[in-house]
Design a protein around this motif. Structure first.
Motif, PDB file in Angstrom:
ATOM      1  N   THR A 245      40.048  54.781  41.941  1.00  0.00           N
ATOM      2  CA  THR A 245      40.229  54.152  40.630  1.00  0.00           C
ATOM      3  C   THR A 245      41.614  54.479  40.064  1.00  0.00           C
ATOM      4  O   THR A 245      42.318  53.592  39.561  1.00  0.00           O
ATOM      5  CB  THR A 245      39.150  54.639  39.647  1.00  0.00           C
ATOM      6  OG1 THR A 245      37.868  54.234  40.127  1.00  0.00           O
ATOM      7  CG2 THR A 245      39.364  54.056  38.254  1.00  0.00           C
TER       8      THR A 245
ATOM      9  N   THR B  10      44.664  51.733  39.416  1.00  0.00           N
ATOM     10  CA  THR B  10      45.179  51.582  38.054  1.00  0.00           C
ATOM     11  C   THR B  10      46.682  51.824  38.011  1.00  0.00           C
ATOM     12  O   THR B  10      47.427  51.063  37.369  1.00  0.00           O
ATOM     13  CB  THR B  10      44.469  52.557  37.100  1.00  0.00           C
ATOM     14  OG1 THR B  10      43.063  52.287  37.122  1.00  0.00           O
ATOM     15  CG2 THR B  10      44.981  52.391  35.673  1.00  0.00           C
TER      16      THR B  10
ATOM     17  N   LYS C 114      43.027  46.242  37.822  1.00  0.00           N
ATOM     18  CA  LYS C 114      41.872  46.613  37.006  1.00  0.00           C
ATOM     19  C   LYS C 114      40.610  46.388  37.825  1.00  0.00           C
ATOM     20  O   LYS C 114      40.453  45.361  38.502  1.00  0.00           O
ATOM     21  CB  LYS C 114      41.830  45.802  35.710  1.00  0.00           C
ATOM     22  CG  LYS C 114      41.796  44.291  35.887  1.00  0.00           C
ATOM     23  CD  LYS C 114      41.811  43.578  34.547  1.00  0.00           C
ATOM     24  CE  LYS C 114      41.814  42.046  34.740  1.00  0.00           C
ATOM     25  NZ  LYS C 114      41.867  41.328  33.451  1.00  0.00           N
TER      26      LYS C 114
ATOM     27  N   LYS D 121      36.891  45.487  38.605  1.00  0.00           N
ATOM     28  CA  LYS D 121      35.829  44.633  38.078  1.00  0.00           C
ATOM     29  C   LYS D 121      34.447  45.175  38.456  1.00  0.00           C
ATOM     30  O   LYS D 121      33.540  45.188  37.637  1.00  0.00           O
ATOM     31  CB  LYS D 121      35.982  43.204  38.611  1.00  0.00           C
ATOM     32  CG  LYS D 121      37.349  42.577  38.359  1.00  0.00           C
ATOM     33  CD  LYS D 121      37.636  42.416  36.877  1.00  0.00           C
ATOM     34  CE  LYS D 121      36.762  41.348  36.251  1.00  0.00           C
ATOM     35  NZ  LYS D 121      37.104  41.125  34.820  1.00  0.00           N
TER      36      LYS D 121
ATOM     37  N   CYS E  63      38.684  44.178  42.546  1.00  0.00           N
ATOM     38  CA  CYS E  63      39.602  44.317  41.423  1.00  0.00           C
ATOM     39  C   CYS E  63      40.512  43.099  41.290  1.00  0.00           C
ATOM     40  O   CYS E  63      40.573  42.252  42.178  1.00  0.00           O
ATOM     41  CB  CYS E  63      40.429  45.591  41.539  1.00  0.00           C
ATOM     42  SG  CYS E  63      41.203  45.854  43.140  1.00  0.00           S
TER      43      CYS E  63
ATOM     44  N   GLY F  53      46.017  43.763  36.764  1.00  0.00           N
ATOM     45  CA  GLY F  53      45.882  44.211  35.398  1.00  0.00           C
ATOM     46  C   GLY F  53      47.101  43.871  34.570  1.00  0.00           C
ATOM     47  O   GLY F  53      48.015  43.183  35.023  1.00  0.00           O
ATOM     48  N   ARG F  54      47.115  44.343  33.322  1.00  0.00           N
ATOM     49  CA  ARG F  54      48.266  44.157  32.463  1.00  0.00           C
ATOM     50  C   ARG F  54      49.377  45.088  32.891  1.00  0.00           C
ATOM     51  O   ARG F  54      49.157  46.104  33.541  1.00  0.00           O
ATOM     52  CB  ARG F  54      47.886  44.450  31.001  1.00  0.00           C
ATOM     53  CG  ARG F  54      46.765  43.562  30.468  1.00  0.00           C
ATOM     54  CD  ARG F  54      46.494  43.882  29.004  1.00  0.00           C
ATOM     55  NE  ARG F  54      46.170  45.297  28.829  1.00  0.00           N
ATOM     56  CZ  ARG F  54      44.936  45.775  28.923  1.00  0.00           C
ATOM     57  NH1 ARG F  54      43.937  44.982  29.206  1.00  0.00           N
ATOM     58  NH2 ARG F  54      44.714  47.056  28.749  1.00  0.00           N
TER      59      ARG F  54
ATOM     60  N   ASP G 164      49.086  48.757  32.205  1.00  0.00           N
ATOM     61  CA  ASP G 164      48.072  49.513  32.939  1.00  0.00           C
ATOM     62  C   ASP G 164      48.699  50.415  33.993  1.00  0.00           C
ATOM     63  O   ASP G 164      48.079  51.373  34.447  1.00  0.00           O
ATOM     64  CB  ASP G 164      47.089  48.569  33.639  1.00  0.00           C
ATOM     65  CG  ASP G 164      46.180  47.852  32.655  1.00  0.00           C
ATOM     66  OD1 ASP G 164      46.035  48.362  31.533  1.00  0.00           O
ATOM     67  OD2 ASP G 164      45.631  46.793  33.015  1.00  0.00           O
TER      68      ASP G 164
END
Length: 201
Positions: free
Chosen positions: A148, A152, A157, A159, A192, A195-196, A199
């Protein structure tokens, strides 16, 4: 929230790859069963049956049909540039073999469409099996927390997160045992998306 599943392909991968453009990193491995060579079932071949299109990438020629060998692109998943984006990228039982896992994930992100999914599976570092058998070709082990964190930090991200029984077909009594093991099961699999930007900080 994590879920335990018996069949990684049927319960996790197949619903996401059906009708999609797929990139499969590490196509030479990833058996879905362990039987005689003649009857072995490979993930690449099963995904090809349901995908809109599929491109496989590997460093070596797989123990698959001559047709599949001709279909694959040979190169390093950490650095190869295919000049194309995909709906789903598969990295099953690959990340524990690479020398630079961050480089692999950045290359996945480059080839993944903005709404696409990255699916990663790897042996579970907290599995009961690790106590009895290790693999000399693995450069690292992951559990839920380390995978994780890695995802990240590389701009993904999560899901969905799963634990699964393993890559073999087991008799009913072992399946019964595995159903009670939960987070001690042999494999972990994560779905996944990108992400932004913040992140990654």
């Amino acid at each position: 929230m994590s879920k335990v599943v018996r069949d990684k392909f049927k319960q996790i991968i197949k619903p996401l790859v059906t009708g999609k453009d797929i990139l499969d990193f590490g196509s030479s491995g990833q058996l879905l069963n362990e039987v005689s060579t003649k009857n072995k079932v490979h993930l690449y071949s099963e995904m090809k049956k349901v995908a809109k299109s599929i491109m496989g990438v590997d460093l070596r020629k797989p123990k698959l049909s001559e047709q599949v060998k001709k279909e694959l692109v040979y190169g390093n998943a950490e650095t190869i540039n295919l000049h194309k984006k995909f709906d789903v990228i598969i990295c099953c039982d690959l990340i524990e073999h690479v020398m630079n896992q961050g480089l692999l994930l950045q290359n996945c992100k480059k080839h993944l469409r903005d709404s696409g999914h990255l699916i990663i599976s790897t042996p579970n570092a907290k599995s009961f099996r690790i106590l009895f058998k290790t693999f000399k070709v693995h450069t690292l082990w992951h559990d839920k927390s380390t995978l994780t964190y890695l995802l990240t930090k590389n701009g993904f991200k999560i899901k969905r997160f799963y634990y699964y029984y393993g890559n073999k077909t087991y008799p009913w009594y072992l399946n019964l045992v595995f159903s009670f093991l939960g987070r001690l099961n042999q494999g972990i699999c994560v779905v996944c998306q990108k992400g932004r930007k913040n992140d990654e900080k």
